[in-house]
Design an enzyme around this catalytic site. Structure first.
Site, short mmCIF file in Angstrom:
data_model
loop_
_atom_site.label_atom_id
_atom_site.label_comp_id
_atom_site.label_asym_id
_atom_site.label_seq_id
_atom_site.Cartn_x
_atom_site.Cartn_y
_atom_site.Cartn_z
N ASP A 110 1.72 23.84 20.18
CA ASP A 110 2.39 22.77 20.93
C ASP A 110 1.75 22.56 22.29
O ASP A 110 1.67 21.44 22.80
CB ASP A 110 3.87 23.08 21.10
CG ASP A 110 4.61 22.94 19.77
OD1 ASP A 110 5.75 23.41 19.66
OD2 ASP A 110 4.02 22.36 18.82
N GLU A 125 -1.22 -22.21 -12.06
CA GLU A 125 -0.06 -21.77 -11.28
C GLU A 125 -0.54 -21.10 -10.00
O GLU A 125 -1.66 -20.61 -9.94
CB GLU A 125 0.77 -20.74 -12.08
CG GLU A 125 1.35 -21.30 -13.36
CD GLU A 125 2.02 -20.22 -14.21
OE1 GLU A 125 2.22 -19.10 -13.72
OE2 GLU A 125 2.33 -20.53 -15.38
N LYS A 169 -0.80 -18.07 -7.49
CA LYS A 169 -0.73 -16.61 -7.64
C LYS A 169 0.04 -16.07 -6.44
O LYS A 169 -0.46 -16.03 -5.32
CB LYS A 169 -2.13 -16.00 -7.70
CG LYS A 169 -2.12 -14.53 -8.02
CD LYS A 169 -3.52 -14.03 -8.30
CE LYS A 169 -3.56 -12.57 -8.70
NZ LYS A 169 -2.78 -11.68 -7.86
N ASP A 206 3.26 28.69 17.03
CA ASP A 206 3.68 27.30 17.16
C ASP A 206 3.67 26.86 18.62
O ASP A 206 3.29 25.73 18.94
CB ASP A 206 5.08 27.11 16.59
CG ASP A 206 5.05 26.97 15.07
OD1 ASP A 206 6.09 26.69 14.48
OD2 ASP A 206 3.95 27.14 14.49
N ALA A 207 4.08 27.80 19.51
CA ALA A 207 4.14 27.46 20.94
C ALA A 207 2.74 27.16 21.48
O ALA A 207 2.54 26.21 22.24
CB ALA A 207 4.77 28.60 21.71
S1 IVH Z 1 0.93 -13.98 -15.21
C1 IVH Z 1 -0.22 -11.44 -18.73
N1 IVH Z 1 1.37 -15.65 -13.22
O1 IVH Z 1 -0.74 -11.32 -10.39
C2 IVH Z 1 0.00 -12.32 -17.56
N2 IVH Z 1 0.93 -13.38 -12.68
O2 IVH Z 1 -3.35 -10.10 -11.00
C3 IVH Z 1 0.84 -11.69 -16.55
N3 IVH Z 1 1.01 -12.90 -10.30
O3 IVH Z 1 0.41 -8.69 -12.36
C4 IVH Z 1 0.75 -12.25 -15.23
N4 IVH Z 1 1.53 -14.92 -9.63
O4 IVH Z 1 1.94 -9.56 -10.48
C5 IVH Z 1 1.09 -14.38 -13.57
N5 IVH Z 1 1.83 -17.24 -11.59
C6 IVH Z 1 1.55 -15.98 -11.93
C7 IVH Z 1 1.40 -14.95 -10.98
C8 IVH Z 1 1.08 -13.66 -11.40
C9 IVH Z 1 1.29 -13.68 -9.25
C10 IVH Z 1 0.65 -11.47 -10.19
C11 IVH Z 1 1.32 -10.58 -11.20
C12 IVH Z 1 0.20 -10.01 -12.00
C13 IVH Z 1 -0.96 -10.12 -11.08
C14 IVH Z 1 -2.26 -10.19 -11.85
#
Ligand code: IVH
Length: 568
Positions: free
Chosen positions: A39, A115, A117, A35-36
Site C-alpha cells: 500500500d 435491411e 444492420k 500488504d502495508a
Molecule cells: S439476420 C441468419 N438481419 O447482425 C440470419 N441480422 O452479423 C440472421 N443483425 O447476428 C441474422 N441487423 O445480430 C439479420 N436486419 C438484420 C440484422 C441482423 C442486425 C445482427 C444480428 C446477427 C448479426 C450478423
C-alpha cells in the site's frame, strides 16, 4: 525538488515494483512484502501522479469502467441455431457474394431484401400458443442465455399474441438496442447519480461508453426490475423455429406477418432486383446513418424467395442466402486540444490526444491514442489541429488497437499481446471484457482457460477495481479509439477565410484546410471554392466573392466543409 527525469524514473520504478508484487500476490509464489508495504508503494505512486498528472499513464491507456457484476443465466439450446452472417467489406465483396448466389441458382432471377444492420444484441423470443415463453441471447449460436424475465420488461416486445392469430410456436429473431436518445437520458441519469455518490465519498458507478454496451448491460441484469427501468427497443427481422404459421413463400411476407402480430419491424426495408440497387441502398444509408435515432453498422442483404434460400443452404458458419455489408468505421472530426505523454509501466512513452469531446459510433470521445512519437512527428499533428477520430478495431481501422495495448499494459499474468488482441477484437471495450464471465473469455480464440481465469481474477480484485473506478472518474473512453490523420476532403480546393471565427484562430483555420489537402489563400479569385466569413469580415473579399459568384459560408458551414468537402 526532484528533477523531472528523476520523477519519471521513480514513477517507472514504482509501477514496475507494483506490477511485480501484484504478480507475486496472485501467482503461485508467496508475496514478498506485506500488504502495508504494498500500500505504501501505491501511495507513493499516487502522490507522484497527483503532483505530475502528465505522467498518469492510466488516464490515457485506461478508461476503466468499474467491474459490473457478472451474472450467469441458464443456458438455452436454440432449436434452430442463431448463425451469424458472412461480411462483405466493400462493393467487390458484395458482388462476389452475388456471384456465388447466382451460381447456386443458375438462370434464376433473384430478389434481394435490403435491411439495416442494427448494432445491438441478437435475441430469440419464443411464443407458444401466443404466450411469450422464452427470451434467449445468441451466445455462441448453438447455446444462448435465458433472459426471459428481462425480455418481458421490454415494452416493444408483445407479452402475448392475439389468440386469433397465434400459431402453436413462433420464434422471432431480432436485435435489442438502446436508442441514442434513450442512451443520452440513461447516461445523464448515471452521471447525476455519480455526482451524488462522489459527494458522499462513494465510488462512482461505471457508465457504459455507448448505446450498444448500455443495451447489452441492461439486458443482462440479474434483476428484471432493473432492466425494466432501461428504455430498450427491438427490431424484429427474422423467423426462427415455427409451427402452425401461415405458409410463406418470401422473406418480406414474414416481415409483414411479424408487423401484423405487433412486432416492431424496421420500416427502412427495400426489395430490389439487382446488386446495383443494393449498392445504392448501402450508399444511401452509409451517408445517412447518423440521421437515425439508433446505431447501424451496415446493411443486411437477404435473398427474398424462401425456396431459393432452401436451395442455397448454409456453409459451416453462415447462410449462403444472406450477407452483412459492413460500413467502414465511422469517422468524426474534432479539435485537438492538447497532446500529452503517458509513461507506461515499462517506461515506454505513449502520446495521447486531449480532444474536444465528439461522438463517434455512439461513444463520446475526449481522449485518444496517438500511435507513437514518430507518428506524431510524421503526421505533424499539433494542438489546435482538426483531427479525425475513428473507432479502431472493427475492421482491418488499423494495426493500432489501443484497447489491446491497454490490456497488455495492465500486466495481467499470462496475458500477452496475442491474447490481448483477440480479446480486444472480440469485446471491443474494456467494459465488455470486465463484464465477461470466465467462460466468455475462455471461449475466445487464442485465450483459453488459464488466461481467462487470470484476467477474470485480475478484474475481480478490489485493488484493481478501485484503480479502475478511480480512472473512470476521469471520464476517459475505453473503447478502441484512435486519432488518424485528416481525410483529404479539400484536395484541390482553395478556401479563403475572412473575419474572426469563434472556434478557430486564423492559423488554426488555415491549418485545418491544409490538413485536408486544401489550399488556404489570402485573397478571393475565380478559383476560390468558398469564402469563410467570420465576424467583421474584410469588405473587399466579400465584394469580390459576390462579383465572382464564390459561395460564402459561415463557421458552421466551414466545419461541415472540413468534414465532408461539400458546401452546406
Ligand atoms: S439476420 C441468419 N438481419 O447482425 C440470419 N441480422 O452479423 C440472421 N443483425 O447476428 C441474422 N441487423 O445480430 C439479420 N436486419 C438484420 C440484422 C441482423 C442486425 C445482427 C444480428 C446477427 C448479426 C450478423
Amino acid at each position: 525538488m526532484p528533477t523531472a527525469k528523476k520523477v519519471v524514473a521513480r514513477v517507472t520504478e514504482l509501477r514496475e515494483l507494483i506490477a511485480y508484487h501484484n504478480d507475486r500476490y496472485f501467482g503461485a509464489d508467496e508475496p514478498e512484502i506485506s500488504d502495508a508495504e504494498f500500500d505504501e508503494l501505491v501511495a507513493e505512486l499516487r502522490r507522484l501522479e497527483t503532483a505530475h498528472p502528465e505522467l498518469v499513464v492510466q488516464k490515457s491507456l485506461l478508461d476503466a469502467p468499474g467491474a459490473p457484476s457478472t451474472t450467469t443465466f441458464a443456458p438455452v439450446t436454440h432449436r434452430l441455431p442463431m448463425t451469424s452472417l458472412d461480411n462483405a467489406m466493400d462493393a467487390d465483396e458484395l458482388r462476389a457474394w452475388g456471384e456465388r448466389v447466382a451460381k447456386g441458382l443458375p438462370g434464376e432471377a433473384v430478389k434481394y431484401v435490403c435491411e439495416l444492420k442494427i448494432d445491438g444484441l441478437a435475441l430469440s423470443i419464443r411464443y407458444e400458443d401466443g404466450e411469450l415463453v422464452l427470451g434467449a441471447t445468441r451466445g455462441d449460436g448453438k447455446t444462448g442465455e435465458d433472459v426471459t424475465g428481462n425480455v418481458r420488461t421490454i415494452a416493444e416486445v408483445p407479452a402475448r399474441l392475439s389468440a386469433r392469430n397465434a400459431p402453436r410456436a413462433l420464434e422471432v429473431r431480432g436485435e435489442v438496442y438502446m436508442s441514442k436518445p434513450a442512451f443520452e437520458r440513461f447516461r445523464m441519469q448515471k452521471m447525476q447519480e455519480n455526482e451524488a455518490r462522489i459527494a458522499q465519498d462513494k465510488k462512482p458507478m461505471p457508465i457504459p461508453a455507448n448505446p450498444r454496451n448500455a443495451g447489452a448491460g441492461s439486458l443482462r441484469q440479474k434483476d428484471p426490475a432493473v432492466t425494466a427501468t432501461r428504455e430498450l427497443s427491438l427490431w424484429a427481422y427474422q423467423l426462427g423455429d415455427v409451427d402452425g404459421t401461415p405458409a410463406f413463400t418470401s422473406h418480406h411476407e414474414t416481415l409483414d406477418y411479424l408487423r401484423e402480430l405487433g412486432f416492431p419491424v424496421n420500416p427502412e426495408v427495400r426489395i430490389v432486383d439487382s446488386l446495383d440497387r443494393v449498392l445504392e441502398f448501402c450508399a444511401h444509408w452509409q451517408q445517412h446513418r447518423n440521421d437515425l435515432p439508433y446505431i447501424i453498422d451496415g446493411v443486411v442483404v437477404k435473398v427474398d424467395d424462401l425456396a431459393q434460400r432452401e436451395r442455397l443452404g448454409f456453409t459451416a458458419k453462415a447462410p449462403r442466402w444472406a450477407v452483412a455489408v459492413k460500413f467502414p468505421p465511422e469517422e468524426r472530426t474534432t479539435l485537438l486540444r492538447d497532446i500529452k505523454v503517458s509513461i507506461g509501466r515499462t517506461g515506454r512513452a505513449t502520446p495521447f490526444a486531449e480532444l474536444e469531446p465528439v461522438v463517434v459510433a455512439g461513444s463520446t470521445v475526449s481522449m485518444a491514442t496517438l500511435h507513437n512519437r514518430e507518428q506524431v512527428q510524421l503526421k505533424d499533428v499539433r494542438p489546435g489541429d482538426t483531427v479525425v477520430v475513428r473507432k479502431a478495431g472493427d475492421v482491418d481501422a488499423s494495426r493500432q488497437r489501443p484497447l489491446e495495448k491497454l490490456l497488455v499494459a495492465l500486466g495481467i499474468k499470462h496475458l500477452g499481446p496475442a491474447a490481448a488482441e483477440s480479446l480486444a477484437r472480440r469485446f471491443g471495450s474494456l467494459d465488455a471484457i470486465v463484464a465477461a464471465t470466465v467462460d466468455d473469455l475462455a471461449a475466445v480464440d487464442g485465450v483459453g482457460a488459464v488466461i481467462a481465469e487470470s484476467a477474470h481474477r485480475w478484474f475481480a480484485d478490489k485493488r484493481h477495481k478501485s484503480m479502475v473506478n478511480k480512472l473512470r472518474k476521469g471520464g476517459v473512453q475505453f473503447d478502441n479509439v484512435v486519432v488518424v490523420d485528416a481525410p483529404q476532403t479539400l484536395a484541390g480546393k482553395t478556401v479563403v477565410v475572412t473575419g474572426t471565427l469563434t472556434g478557430f484562430g486564423r492559423e488554426e483555420a488555415q491549418r485545418a484546410v491544409k490538413d485536408r489537402g486544401g489550399k488556404s489563400a489570402g485573397s478571393v479569385s475565380a478559383k476560390t471554392f468558398a469564402l469563410v466569413v467570420g465576424a467583421e469580415p474584410g469588405a473587399a473579399k466579400v465584394k469580390k466573392a459576390v462579383e465572382l459568384g464564390v459561395p460564402q459560408i459561415d463557421e458552421q458551414g466551414f466545419k461541415r466543409l472540413l468534414e465532408t468537402g461539400e458546401l452546406p
